[in-house]
Write a protein that holds these residues in place. Sequence first.
Motif, PDB file in Angstrom:
ATOM      1  N   ASN A  90       0.809  -1.221   0.000  1.00  0.00           N
ATOM      2  CA  ASN A  90       0.000   0.000   0.000  1.00  0.00           C
ATOM      3  C   ASN A  90       0.841   1.269   0.000  1.00  0.00           C
ATOM      4  O   ASN A  90       0.290   2.378   0.045  1.00  0.00           O
ATOM      5  N   LYS A  91       2.166   1.099   0.027  1.00  0.00           N
ATOM      6  CA  LYS A  91       3.124   2.210  -0.068  1.00  0.00           C
ATOM      7  C   LYS A  91       2.933   3.249   1.039  1.00  0.00           C
ATOM      8  O   LYS A  91       2.899   4.453   0.791  1.00  0.00           O
ATOM      9  N   ARG A  92       2.794   2.736   2.293  1.00  0.00           N
ATOM     10  CA  ARG A  92       2.613   3.669   3.405  1.00  0.00           C
ATOM     11  C   ARG A  92       3.249   3.131   4.676  1.00  0.00           C
ATOM     12  O   ARG A  92       3.516   1.941   4.814  1.00  0.00           O
ATOM     13  N   ALA A  93       3.467   4.058   5.613  1.00  0.00           N
ATOM     14  CA  ALA A  93       4.000   3.738   6.936  1.00  0.00           C
ATOM     15  C   ALA A  93       3.723   4.918   7.848  1.00  0.00           C
ATOM     16  O   ALA A  93       3.284   5.979   7.396  1.00  0.00           O
ATOM     17  N   GLU A  94       3.993   4.723   9.138  1.00  0.00           N
ATOM     18  CA  GLU A  94       3.931   5.819  10.112  1.00  0.00           C
ATOM     19  C   GLU A  94       5.328   6.033  10.664  1.00  0.00           C
ATOM     20  O   GLU A  94       6.035   5.071  10.962  1.00  0.00           O
ATOM     21  N   ILE A  95       5.700   7.268  10.818  1.00  0.00           N
ATOM     22  CA  ILE A  95       7.013   7.589  11.374  1.00  0.00           C
ATOM     23  C   ILE A  95       6.896   7.776  12.882  1.00  0.00           C
ATOM     24  O   ILE A  95       5.873   8.254  13.385  1.00  0.00           O
ATOM     25  N   GLY A  96       7.921   7.353  13.583  1.00  0.00           N
ATOM     26  CA  GLY A  96       7.992   7.540  15.022  1.00  0.00           C
ATOM     27  C   GLY A  96       9.431   7.815  15.432  1.00  0.00           C
ATOM     28  O   GLY A  96      10.363   7.450  14.718  1.00  0.00           O
ATOM     29  N   TYR A  97       9.605   8.442  16.572  1.00  0.00           N
ATOM     30  CA  TYR A  97      10.949   8.813  17.009  1.00  0.00           C
ATOM     31  C   TYR A  97      10.915   9.202  18.479  1.00  0.00           C
ATOM     32  O   TYR A  97       9.866   9.557  19.024  1.00  0.00           O
ATOM     33  N   GLU A  98      12.066   9.117  19.106  1.00  0.00           N
ATOM     34  CA  GLU A  98      12.263   9.683  20.442  1.00  0.00           C
ATOM     35  C   GLU A  98      13.747   9.975  20.603  1.00  0.00           C
ATOM     36  O   GLU A  98      14.582   9.298  20.018  1.00  0.00           O
ATOM     37  N   ILE A  99      14.017  11.003  21.374  1.00  0.00           N
ATOM     38  CA  ILE A  99      15.394  11.459  21.602  1.00  0.00           C
ATOM     39  C   ILE A  99      15.567  11.721  23.089  1.00  0.00           C
ATOM     40  O   ILE A  99      14.636  12.209  23.747  1.00  0.00           O
ATOM     41  N   HIS A 100      16.738  11.405  23.587  1.00  0.00           N
ATOM     42  CA  HIS A 100      17.063  11.695  24.983  1.00  0.00           C
ATOM     43  C   HIS A 100      16.939  13.211  25.208  1.00  0.00           C
ATOM     44  O   HIS A 100      17.412  14.004  24.382  1.00  0.00           O
ATOM     45  N   PRO A 101      16.311  13.633  26.315  1.00  0.00           N
ATOM     46  CA  PRO A 101      16.090  15.068  26.566  1.00  0.00           C
ATOM     47  C   PRO A 101      17.356  15.923  26.539  1.00  0.00           C
ATOM     48  O   PRO A 101      17.293  17.110  26.213  1.00  0.00           O
ATOM     49  N   SER A 102      18.505  15.348  26.856  1.00  0.00           N
ATOM     50  CA  SER A 102      19.762  16.117  26.800  1.00  0.00           C
ATOM     51  C   SER A 102      20.065  16.613  25.387  1.00  0.00           C
ATOM     52  O   SER A 102      20.895  17.505  25.206  1.00  0.00           O
ATOM     53  N   PHE A 103      19.396  16.002  24.391  1.00  0.00           N
ATOM     54  CA  PHE A 103      19.689  16.333  22.996  1.00  0.00           C
ATOM     55  C   PHE A 103      18.492  16.970  22.283  1.00  0.00           C
ATOM     56  O   PHE A 103      18.483  17.092  21.070  1.00  0.00           O
ATOM     57  N   TRP A 104      17.475  17.368  23.061  1.00  0.00           N
ATOM     58  CA  TRP A 104      16.321  18.063  22.486  1.00  0.00           C
ATOM     59  C   TRP A 104      16.744  19.453  22.024  1.00  0.00           C
ATOM     60  O   TRP A 104      17.685  20.051  22.541  1.00  0.00           O
ATOM     61  N   ARG A 105      16.032  19.973  21.049  1.00  0.00           N
ATOM     62  CA  ARG A 105      16.198  21.319  20.517  1.00  0.00           C
ATOM     63  C   ARG A 105      17.592  21.610  19.940  1.00  0.00           C
ATOM     64  O   ARG A 105      18.086  22.729  20.013  1.00  0.00           O
ATOM     65  N   LYS A 106      18.194  20.587  19.384  1.00  0.00           N
ATOM     66  CA  LYS A 106      19.501  20.752  18.744  1.00  0.00           C
ATOM     67  C   LYS A 106      19.437  20.369  17.255  1.00  0.00           C
ATOM     68  O   LYS A 106      20.457  20.318  16.584  1.00  0.00           O
ATOM     69  N   GLY A 107      18.219  20.073  16.775  1.00  0.00           N
ATOM     70  CA  GLY A 107      18.040  19.751  15.356  1.00  0.00           C
ATOM     71  C   GLY A 107      18.299  18.301  14.996  1.00  0.00           C
ATOM     72  O   GLY A 107      18.229  17.936  13.815  1.00  0.00           O
ATOM     73  N   TYR A 108      18.595  17.447  15.976  1.00  0.00           N
ATOM     74  CA  TYR A 108      18.905  16.042  15.661  1.00  0.00           C
ATOM     75  C   TYR A 108      17.685  15.286  15.143  1.00  0.00           C
ATOM     76  O   TYR A 108      17.788  14.512  14.190  1.00  0.00           O
ATOM     77  N   ALA A 109      16.533  15.491  15.760  1.00  0.00           N
ATOM     78  CA  ALA A 109      15.319  14.792  15.308  1.00  0.00           C
ATOM     79  C   ALA A 109      14.988  15.216  13.881  1.00  0.00           C
ATOM     80  O   ALA A 109      14.698  14.367  13.026  1.00  0.00           O
ATOM     81  N   SER A 110      15.050  16.495  13.611  1.00  0.00           N
ATOM     82  CA  SER A 110      14.775  17.012  12.273  1.00  0.00           C
ATOM     83  C   SER A 110      15.726  16.405  11.244  1.00  0.00           C
ATOM     84  O   SER A 110      15.303  15.963  10.169  1.00  0.00           O
ATOM     85  N   GLU A 111      16.995  16.350  11.580  1.00  0.00           N
ATOM     86  CA  GLU A 111      18.016  15.800  10.679  1.00  0.00           C
ATOM     87  C   GLU A 111      17.755  14.318  10.398  1.00  0.00           C
ATOM     88  O   GLU A 111      17.838  13.868   9.251  1.00  0.00           O
TER      89      GLU A 111
END
Length: 183
Positions: A90-111
């Motif tokens: 069906n050519k679909r999926a759901e994206i999920g992610y989590e990052i350790h809070p020490s690394f929040w707001r540094k652009g890592y999730a976006s990258e």
Amino acid sequence: MNFPVLETKRLKLIEITAQHVDSLYEILSLEEVTRFYGTSRFTLQVEASKLIDMFQKNFLEKRGVRWGIKLKENQRIIGTVGLNGLQLKNKRAEIGYEIHPSFWRKGYASEAIKEVLRFSYNQLDLYRIGAVVYPENEASINLLIQQGFTKEGLLRGYLNQNEQFHDTYVLSLLRPEWEKSQE
């Protein structure tokens, strides 16, 4: 299919194996990480082992791909990112992610998400990538919108976490929208 290793400027997205159990446990045992995760925080290391086993089984069965997010500068695992509910037909999926809070707001999730989207559309030939996010998780909603996702609507009572039902937003990004954003 061999597990696809992906790279960005600062990150290497790698297969999560038993050697990463300590890192995964450290992240998912934090209440601030699991608050909007759809599951309770880990209290036993065996929970991280079982999750790793599930990630590997999903990959082998072509139902998901979950990468460990590793910093190139020090080889530390700071989170995971991946595709759940992968349906190649069906050519679909759901994206999920989590990052350790020490690394929040540094652009890592976006990258990491940008690279997973590129892989998903170009290598897996997906058409739709969805995301399910708690309405209270404004940081995640904003991150997805910055990546081009559109908020589609509210799923009432969609997740049961800590014996409570929670509403979630569903967001999506279609391949033509992603391609246009790459021009």
